[in-house]
Design a protein around this motif. Structure first.
Motif, PDB file in Angstrom:
ATOM      1  N   TYR A  50       0.830  -1.211   0.000  1.00  0.00           N
ATOM      2  CA  TYR A  50       0.000   0.000   0.000  1.00  0.00           C
ATOM      3  C   TYR A  50       0.861   1.257   0.000  1.00  0.00           C
ATOM      4  N   GLN A  51       1.910   1.282   0.817  1.00  0.00           N
ATOM      5  CA  GLN A  51       2.777   2.449   0.862  1.00  0.00           C
ATOM      6  C   GLN A  51       3.467   2.658  -0.478  1.00  0.00           C
ATOM      7  N   TYR A  52       3.957   1.585  -1.062  1.00  0.00           N
ATOM      8  CA  TYR A  52       4.634   1.698  -2.358  1.00  0.00           C
ATOM      9  C   TYR A  52       3.695   2.247  -3.427  1.00  0.00           C
ATOM     10  N   VAL A  53       2.479   1.745  -3.444  1.00  0.00           N
ATOM     11  CA  VAL A  53       1.514   2.211  -4.446  1.00  0.00           C
ATOM     12  C   VAL A  53       1.210   3.689  -4.258  1.00  0.00           C
ATOM     13  N   PHE A  54       0.996   4.121  -3.038  1.00  0.00           N
ATOM     14  CA  PHE A  54       0.636   5.521  -2.810  1.00  0.00           C
ATOM     15  C   PHE A  54       1.814   6.465  -3.022  1.00  0.00           C
ATOM     16  N   GLU A  55       3.043   5.996  -2.852  1.00  0.00           N
ATOM     17  CA  GLU A  55       4.187   6.871  -3.058  1.00  0.00           C
ATOM     18  C   GLU A  55       4.671   6.895  -4.499  1.00  0.00           C
ATOM     19  N   ALA A  59      -1.367   9.405  -9.499  1.00  0.00           N
ATOM     20  CA  ALA A  59      -2.659   9.523  -8.803  1.00  0.00           C
ATOM     21  C   ALA A  59      -3.811   8.823  -9.524  1.00  0.00           C
ATOM     22  N   ARG A  62      -3.759   4.877  -8.789  1.00  0.00           N
ATOM     23  CA  ARG A  62      -3.673   4.336  -7.433  1.00  0.00           C
ATOM     24  C   ARG A  62      -4.817   3.385  -7.102  1.00  0.00           C
ATOM     25  N   SER A  63      -6.015   3.766  -7.428  1.00  0.00           N
ATOM     26  CA  SER A  63      -7.152   2.891  -7.100  1.00  0.00           C
ATOM     27  C   SER A  63      -7.111   1.604  -7.927  1.00  0.00           C
ATOM     28  N   GLN A  66      -4.537  -0.662  -6.309  1.00  0.00           N
ATOM     29  CA  GLN A  66      -5.069  -1.240  -5.070  1.00  0.00           C
ATOM     30  C   GLN A  66      -6.035  -2.382  -5.382  1.00  0.00           C
TER      31      GLN A  66
END
Length: 106
Positions: A50-55, A59, A62-63, A66
């Motif tokens: 999750y952290q890797y995807v959000f960083e 934008a 991202r969804s 996930q």
């Protein structure tokens, strides 16, 4: 209630077809070990993903990433397990369940 005696010391499960499959006296709590390891692995891996995807992901993606992570965590492992289900013997006392676990480890 749920079993009757068998000639070789096992109990016969009344839930099995024809009440013919023997049960052992092994505790179901032995399943706690692999469940604990699976849960610990998910607890350690999912926050990192999750952290890797959000960083790192843009934008708009991202969804989608996930959602792909949730699909990979849920359906792919279930599909592999379903494909390997012929390796699970109907009678666990006589069969070789260890082959199923060996193939899952690979």
């Amino acid at each position: 209630l749920g079993s009757s005696s068998c000639s070789n010391g096992y109990l016969l499960s009344k839930c099995s077809p024809g009440a013919s499959l023997p049960m052992t006296r092994m505790s179901a709590f032995w399943m706690g070990i692999p469940m604990f390891l699976t849960g610990a692995g998910e607890i350690l891996v999912n926050p990192v993903v999750y952290q890797y995807v959000f960083e790192e992901a843009p934008a708009p993606l991202r969804s989608m990433l996930q959602a792909l992570n949730l699909v990979a965590a849920g359906s792919i492992s279930n599909a592999i397990t379903a494909a390997l289900s012929p390796l699970v013997p109907e009678n666990l006392n006589d069969g070789r369940i260890v082959y199923f676990y060996y193939v899952n480890c690979i």
